[in-house]
Motif scaffolding. Sequence first.
Motif, mmCIF file in Angstrom:
data_model
loop_
_atom_site.group_PDB
_atom_site.id
_atom_site.type_symbol
_atom_site.label_atom_id
_atom_site.label_comp_id
_atom_site.label_asym_id
_atom_site.label_seq_id
_atom_site.Cartn_x
_atom_site.Cartn_y
_atom_site.Cartn_z
ATOM 1 N N HIS A 71 59.505 -95.312 -20.397
ATOM 2 C CA HIS A 71 58.578 -95.503 -21.526
ATOM 3 C C HIS A 71 59.006 -94.643 -22.707
ATOM 4 O O HIS A 71 59.409 -93.495 -22.530
ATOM 5 C CB HIS A 71 57.150 -95.128 -21.112
ATOM 6 N N ASP A 72 58.903 -95.203 -23.886
ATOM 7 C CA ASP A 72 59.152 -94.412 -25.084
ATOM 8 C C ASP A 72 57.842 -94.083 -25.805
ATOM 9 O O ASP A 72 57.827 -93.375 -26.808
ATOM 10 C CB ASP A 72 60.121 -95.107 -26.042
ATOM 11 N N THR A 73 56.730 -94.613 -25.275
ATOM 12 C CA THR A 73 55.396 -94.234 -25.749
ATOM 13 C C THR A 73 54.540 -93.912 -24.531
ATOM 14 O O THR A 73 54.463 -94.705 -23.590
ATOM 15 C CB THR A 73 54.731 -95.363 -26.555
ATOM 16 N N ILE A 74 53.934 -92.741 -24.557
ATOM 17 C CA ILE A 74 53.101 -92.306 -23.440
ATOM 18 C C ILE A 74 51.684 -92.109 -23.945
ATOM 19 O O ILE A 74 51.450 -91.409 -24.941
ATOM 20 C CB ILE A 74 53.637 -90.999 -22.827
ATOM 21 N N TYR A 75 50.742 -92.728 -23.256
ATOM 22 C CA TYR A 75 49.331 -92.595 -23.614
ATOM 23 C C TYR A 75 48.689 -91.521 -22.733
ATOM 24 O O TYR A 75 49.055 -91.342 -21.570
ATOM 25 C CB TYR A 75 48.604 -93.923 -23.428
ATOM 26 N N PHE A 76 47.723 -90.843 -23.297
ATOM 27 C CA PHE A 76 47.018 -89.831 -22.520
ATOM 28 C C PHE A 76 45.560 -89.776 -22.953
ATOM 29 O O PHE A 76 45.208 -90.152 -24.082
ATOM 30 C CB PHE A 76 47.666 -88.452 -22.694
ATOM 31 N N THR A 77 44.712 -89.339 -22.054
ATOM 32 C CA THR A 77 43.303 -89.124 -22.381
ATOM 33 C C THR A 77 43.095 -87.642 -22.664
ATOM 34 O O THR A 77 43.866 -86.791 -22.209
ATOM 35 C CB THR A 77 42.390 -89.556 -21.229
ATOM 36 N N LEU A 78 42.026 -87.348 -23.371
ATOM 37 C CA LEU A 78 41.752 -85.956 -23.718
ATOM 38 C C LEU A 78 40.920 -85.262 -22.655
ATOM 39 O O LEU A 78 41.029 -84.051 -22.468
ATOM 40 C CB LEU A 78 41.021 -85.886 -25.065
ATOM 41 N N THR A 79 40.112 -86.026 -21.935
ATOM 42 C CA THR A 79 39.237 -85.438 -20.930
ATOM 43 C C THR A 79 39.370 -86.179 -19.601
ATOM 44 O O THR A 79 39.847 -87.317 -19.543
ATOM 45 C CB THR A 79 37.762 -85.486 -21.370
#
Length: 609
Positions: free
Chosen positions: A393-401
Motif C-alpha cells: 500500500h502507498d496509502t495507509i488509513y488509520f483511526t484516531l481512537t
Amino acid sequence: MTNKDTYRFQVNLSGMINILSNHLYSNPRVFLREVMQNGVDAVTARTQIEPDHTGHIHIELTGDITNRTLIIEDNGIGLTEEDIHEFLAQIGQSSKRGEAAFTGETSFIGRFGIGLLSCFMVSDEIVMVTRSAKGGPTLEWRGQPDGTYSIRKLDTELSPGTKVYLRCKPGSEMYFDPEYLAEGLYYYGALLPYPITLQYGEQSKVINDQRPVWLHEPELARSHRDEVLDFGERLMGERFKDFIPLRTSSGRTGGIAFVLPHSVNLNAKRSHQVYLKSMLVSDKAENILPDWAFFVKCLIWTDELQPTASREHFYEDEKLQQVREELGDSIRSELMRMADYDSDRLQHIIQLHVLSMKALATEDEQFYRIIHRWLPFETTFGRRTLGEMLKEHDTIYFTLTLDEYRQITHVAAAQALLVVNGGYIYDAELMSALPLVNDAVSTNRLMPEDVSLSFVDLTPDERRAYYELTRTADTALQRFRCQIQLKRFKPSELPALFTLSKESSELRSLEAAKEVSTDTLSSILGSLGSAMEQSAYSTLYLNLDNPVVSKIFMPGNEAMMVVAVEMLYVNALMMGHYPMNRQELATLNQGILRFIELGLSAGGSGEAR
C-alpha cells in the motif's frame, strides 16, 4: 533587650541514630557501605601523598553466633587526635573538606561526615584504633550512642591505617551472618578499585576479585559478551540475553544497559544500580535515564553526579539532566547501529519492547526513519509491521481512537481496506508522522462515516419501494436523534453500522455526564446540550444485503418494524462499543420483551388456525 545570648545547638545522638535508621538510610545494611566508604577514602587520601602505595581493606568476622564482632581494617591515611576531634565529634563535618566535596568534584565518596554513625544501627559501641600516616601515636576512640566518646593513646605502634570494631547488638544478628555479610560487601563494593578481603575463621576470600576490564571502557563490553551477562546476573539477580554499552561524552559516567528479557508495562518502575566513584549508592535510581528507556535495567558508574545526604539518590540538577540525555543518546545510537549491522537483533528487541521503541520513535524522527519498517501495528488485516504494509500500500488509513476502529473494523476488512488501529498509545502519532520519514507513503485518518462512502446506494426503484418503510424506521429513532440510511455493503453478516458526527459525539458525552452529575451541574450540561440538539444527529446504516434487514423491510412486517429497528440500533451501539444511556438500555430490555410477546402472539395464532 539590647543584649543577646548565643547558644549552641544540642544534638540528641540517639535521636540522630533513629533518623538514620528509619528515615535517611533505606536499610541498616548500609553501615557496610559507610565503613567501606571510609576505608576507600582513607586509602585514596594516602595514595595522593604516596602514589606507589598499594591499598586494601580487610574485613574479619570473629566469635560465635551469639557474640560476633566485625573488624574493618584499611591501610589508608589514618587519623591524628586533632582529626578525631574535628571529624568524629562534630555531626555534619567531613574529612573531605572544601567546595569540591559538595559539588562532587572530588575523588572521595563520602561528603557529609555522618557515615560512621550508621554503625550504631547494628552495634551499641564503636571502637576505632587508628594511626596517621603523617606520624604520631596509635589512638583508640570509643563512641557511645549517648553522644559520649573517649580517646586514649596506645603503647602499641601499629602500621598506618584504621581498624573499626563493631560488636553485634541484640536484634542485628542477621547483619553479622557470614553469608549475608559477604553478599552485602559484594553488593556495595563489587566495583571498588581496592581489594576487599573477608575472613571468617579459616576461610578468606577477596570479595571483588573479578573487576572487569571493560569498566572504564564500556565499548570493550561487546567483545566480552558472556562475561558481561554473567556479571549482570550476579549483581542484579536476573539472567539477561542482551545489553547496550553506555558512556557520556566526558567519559565520567558509563555503564551497561541490560535489555530486559520480558516486556514491561509503561508505568513500571525504572530502577537502576548506580555506583558513585565505584561504590554502590543506589539500586533504585529512577531518574537517571529518559522515560522512554523503560526496557533496560542498568549498571551505571559515575564520578560526576551529586549524591543526597543518604548517598542513595542524586540531586535533580543540570548535571544529572545532561547525563540522562547522553545515556539516552548511547542507547539510541546503539539501536541505530543495530539497524545497519545487526537487524535481526534489533527486530527481536522491538518485538519484545515495542512500546518503548514507539515512545522513542515519537521523540526522535531520525530514529523513527531508521526503524519504522519493523514497528508492528494492529490492523484490519491482523498484526502487521509497517514494512509489510508498505510493500502492498502507498496509502495507509488509520483511526484516531480505539472506539473509531471498533466501529469500522468489520466493514473495512470486508471492503479489503487496510486500516491501522490508532487507539493505542503512540500509534496515531506515528501514523501521522510516517510521511515525514518515508515520502513514498501517505497516511489519512479514517472516520467511521468515511467508510460509508464505499457503500452501494439503492437503485431509484428500490428507493421508491422502500420509501414508506424507511420513513417508519427513521421515525422510530427520532427520539435518539438518529437517522436511518438504507444501503448495501459488505460483510453481509453485519446488519447495521452506527456512526457519529462530531456534534453528536459531543452531545452523547454531555448527556452521559449529565446522568451522573448533581442537579446544578446537570442543569448546566443540559443547557449546553440543548444548543446542539438540532444538528447533533447520528446515522444508522442498515445493510439491505443482510437477511435480517431484508426480512424486516419486506411488505407485511410493519408490525415488527419499530421494535426491530430499535433493536438493530442498540445492537449497533454494542457492536461499536458505545456506552448506552438509560433510555437506550431501557429500549434494549423492552425490545427483548416485545419480541417475546410477538413470538407468543404468533404461536397463539398458529394454534387457533
